[in-house]
Write a protein that holds these residues in place. Sequence first.
Motif, PDB file in Angstrom:
ATOM      1  N   GLY A  43      43.939  91.112  37.616  1.00 34.43           N
ATOM      2  CA  GLY A  43      43.251  90.454  36.624  1.00 34.43           C
ATOM      3  C   GLY A  43      41.767  89.526  36.585  1.00 34.43           C
ATOM      4  O   GLY A  43      41.312  89.126  35.944  1.00 34.43           O
ATOM      5  N   PHE A  44      41.527  88.379  37.746  1.00 31.92           N
ATOM      6  CA  PHE A  44      40.938  87.768  38.451  1.00 31.92           C
ATOM      7  C   PHE A  44      39.516  88.575  37.604  1.00 31.92           C
ATOM      8  O   PHE A  44      38.609  88.103  37.413  1.00 31.92           O
ATOM      9  N   HIS A  47      37.926  89.482  34.627  1.00 32.21           N
ATOM     10  CA  HIS A  47      37.833  88.635  33.886  1.00 32.21           C
ATOM     11  C   HIS A  47      36.136  87.953  34.493  1.00 32.21           C
ATOM     12  O   HIS A  47      35.234  88.090  33.763  1.00 32.21           O
ATOM     13  N   ARG A  50      33.739  90.637  32.675  1.00 23.01           N
ATOM     14  CA  ARG A  50      33.399  90.350  31.837  1.00 23.01           C
ATOM     15  C   ARG A  50      32.121  89.208  31.383  1.00 23.01           C
ATOM     16  O   ARG A  50      31.310  89.570  30.756  1.00 23.01           O
ATOM     17  N   ARG A  51      33.211  88.419  32.482  1.00 23.51           N
ATOM     18  CA  ARG A  51      32.755  87.001  32.055  1.00 23.51           C
ATOM     19  C   ARG A  51      30.525  87.412  32.675  1.00 23.51           C
ATOM     20  O   ARG A  51      29.497  86.776  32.010  1.00 23.51           O
TER      21      ARG A  51
END
Length: 83
Positions: A43-44, A47, A50-51
């Motif tokens: 998940g990290f 994320h 994506r960023r």
Amino acid sequence: MKTMLVSEFKAKCIAALKEVQRTREPLSAVFMAMTFAVFVVYGFVAHAFRRLVIESPGVQRWLRYSVAAAFAGLGARLAVSER
């Protein structure tokens, strides 16, 4: 890197499983915690991807131009094909 024969690896795994069976240690909680930890790390990473990539205007522009060029190349190839 150390190498090991498959039969040796199998014997070590069976010995470890027999030890767990003998001591009756509950491994399900350990495996559940390890799985949860892997998904948290995933998940990290997702994320951060994506960023850094998806929300970046420069990367978006590059992706749009790349896809457009790929489709233009495929269209040109189709236009000059025999069939």
